[in-house]
Write an enzyme that holds these catalytic residues in place. Structure first.
Site, PDB file in Angstrom:
ATOM      1  CB  THR A 250     -11.420   4.057  11.990  1.00  0.00           C
ATOM      2  OG1 THR A 250     -10.100   4.277  11.496  1.00  0.00           O
ATOM      3  CG2 THR A 250     -12.088   2.959  11.199  1.00  0.00           C
TER       4      THR A 250
ATOM      5  NE  ARG B 178       2.494   1.639  13.158  1.00  0.00           N
ATOM      6  CZ  ARG B 178       1.726   2.426  13.906  1.00  0.00           C
ATOM      7  NH1 ARG B 178       2.280   3.289  14.731  1.00  0.00           N
ATOM      8  NH2 ARG B 178       0.411   2.353  13.813  1.00  0.00           N
TER       9      ARG B 178
ATOM     10  CG  ASP C  42     -11.994  17.587  -6.500  1.00  0.00           C
ATOM     11  OD1 ASP C  42     -12.881  18.381  -6.889  1.00  0.00           O
ATOM     12  OD2 ASP C  42     -10.826  17.929  -6.297  1.00  0.00           O
TER      13      ASP C  42
ATOM     14  CE  LYS D  73      -2.427   1.632   3.734  1.00  0.00           C
ATOM     15  NZ  LYS D  73      -2.248   3.097   3.819  1.00  0.00           N
TER      16      LYS D  73
ATOM     17  CE  LYS E 186      -7.997   6.773   3.809  1.00  0.00           C
ATOM     18  NZ  LYS E 186      -6.539   6.513   3.826  1.00  0.00           N
ATOM     19  CG  PHE E 187      -8.647  10.143  -5.807  1.00  0.00           C
ATOM     20  CD1 PHE E 187      -7.521  10.939  -5.619  1.00  0.00           C
ATOM     21  CD2 PHE E 187      -8.509   8.988  -6.572  1.00  0.00           C
ATOM     22  CE1 PHE E 187      -6.291  10.602  -6.186  1.00  0.00           C
ATOM     23  CE2 PHE E 187      -7.290   8.638  -7.139  1.00  0.00           C
ATOM     24  CZ  PHE E 187      -6.181   9.442  -6.940  1.00  0.00           C
TER      25      PHE E 187
ATOM     26  CG  ASP F  79      -4.843   4.576   1.535  1.00  0.00           C
ATOM     27  OD1 ASP F  79      -5.974   5.039   1.312  1.00  0.00           O
ATOM     28  OD2 ASP F  79      -4.380   4.412   2.686  1.00  0.00           O
TER      29      ASP F  79
ATOM     30  CD  GLN G 113      -4.072   1.150  13.845  1.00  0.00           C
ATOM     31  OE1 GLN G 113      -5.161   1.610  14.161  1.00  0.00           O
ATOM     32  NE2 GLN G 113      -3.637   1.167  12.592  1.00  0.00           N
TER      33      GLN G 113
HETATM   34  O1  C5P Z   1       1.365   0.254  11.085  1.00  0.00           O
HETATM   35  P1  C5P Z   1      -0.117  -0.055  10.991  1.00  0.00           P
HETATM   36  O2  C5P Z   1      -0.411  -1.529  10.814  1.00  0.00           O
HETATM   37  O3  C5P Z   1      -0.906   0.557  12.136  1.00  0.00           O
HETATM   38  O4  C5P Z   1      -0.563   0.667   9.640  1.00  0.00           O
HETATM   39  C1  C5P Z   1      -1.886   0.652   9.208  1.00  0.00           C
HETATM   40  C2  C5P Z   1      -2.021   1.380   7.907  1.00  0.00           C
HETATM   41  O5  C5P Z   1      -3.413   1.479   7.616  1.00  0.00           O
HETATM   42  C3  C5P Z   1      -1.479   2.804   7.882  1.00  0.00           C
HETATM   43  O6  C5P Z   1      -1.062   3.077   6.550  1.00  0.00           O
HETATM   44  C4  C5P Z   1      -2.679   3.636   8.239  1.00  0.00           C
HETATM   45  O7  C5P Z   1      -2.624   4.935   7.712  1.00  0.00           O
HETATM   46  C5  C5P Z   1      -3.796   2.837   7.559  1.00  0.00           C
HETATM   47  N1  C5P Z   1      -5.121   3.047   8.140  1.00  0.00           N
HETATM   48  C6  C5P Z   1      -5.422   2.797   9.468  1.00  0.00           C
HETATM   49  N2  C5P Z   1      -6.678   2.990   9.951  1.00  0.00           N
HETATM   50  C7  C5P Z   1      -7.639   3.433   9.136  1.00  0.00           C
HETATM   51  C8  C5P Z   1      -7.375   3.680   7.794  1.00  0.00           C
HETATM   52  C9  C5P Z   1      -6.085   3.479   7.328  1.00  0.00           C
HETATM   53  O8  C5P Z   1      -4.549   2.375  10.216  1.00  0.00           O
HETATM   54  N3  C5P Z   1      -8.850   3.570   9.606  1.00  0.00           N
END
Ligand code: C5P
Length: 233
Positions: free
Chosen positions: A121, A212, A67, A35, A64-65, A62, A191
């Protein structure tokens, strides 16, 4: 291009092309997709797509357009013309915006998956209320997921909790791309409400975005293998 059946999408959240490619070079395109998000793309431009495609990876762009319909349709086509596997837009842009994007891809015969973001989220009920939406986030998620499906989207980005409900509302084949995944061996980082890969698949997620736990691991492919192991157990 390696064709993978893996549900895993590894988030390359890096500020430079070099560091992103350094990570990509440690991963196997037959076992995951990648991604590319706003920061990396804004810094590196289309060069990152070319470099990852050259290494055999399928890429979820990713961006997220959101407009007016013509602008989003053109941006989606630009992404698809560069061969990306998946691209996304905000369902809040409305039916005409989503249909314009769908029509543009169909007209050009481009198979890129087009998915929608429903409610970020990071937004809670109070945040929605400030924007004039006095509803529970979950009911807005459902409303926008239905609208996305009816407007020809292939799926949505959603939390694993939402995936369960959206499977009932939109069906099994509607894609549910889920971040917030933490394998049992990994730290939660920033998270909240995390699910393990197996829990997310059970809840109805079709694809898992993992950052991560893989990219910060001392051996990224070993971390990826451990996730595969958890999924097949
Ligand atoms: O490192 P990690 O597993 O937390 O990364 C999650 C990825 O998913 C990041 O690119 C983050 O921006 C994306 N993301 C998220 N939660 C969302 C939408 C996207 O963690 N609701």
């Amino acid at each position: 291009m390696a064709v993978t059946r893996s549900p895993l999408i590894i988030a390359l959240d890096y500020a430079s092309l070099d560091t992103a490619l350094c990570m990509a070079d440690q991963l196997d395109p037959s076992r995951c997709r990648l991604k590319v998000g706003k920061e990396l793309f804004t810094r590196s431009g289309p060069a990152v797509l070319e470099a990852l495609h050259g290494r055999g990876f399928e890429v979820f762009l990713d961006l997220k357009f959101h407009d007016i319909p013509n602008t989003v349709a053109a941006a989606v086509q630009a992404a698809a013309d560069q061969g990306v596997w998946m691209v996304n837009l905000h369902a809040a842009g409305g039916r005409r915006m989503m249909e314009a994007a769908r029509e543009r891809l169909d007209h050009a015969g481009l198979a890129t998956h087009l998915i929608a973001v429903t409610v970020l989220t990071s937004m809670e009920r109070a945040d929605l209320a400030e924007t004039g939406l006095d509803v529970e986030p979950m009911s807005q998620v459902e409303r926008l997921a239905r609208l996305a499906r009816d407007s020809g989207m292939d799926g949505v980005v959603c939390s694993a909790q939402e995936a369960q409900r959206l499977r009932d509302v939109c069906g099994d084949t509607f894609l549910k791309v889920t971040p917030g995944i933490r394998p049992s061996f990994a730290a939660a980082d920033d998270q909240r409400r995390v699910l393990t890969p197996a829990e997310a698949i059970r809840a109805g997620s079709t694809h898992l975005v993992v950052g991560r736990p893989v990219t910060q691991a001392r051996e990224p492919m070993a971390a990826l293998a451990a996730i595969e192991q958890e999924l097949s157990a």
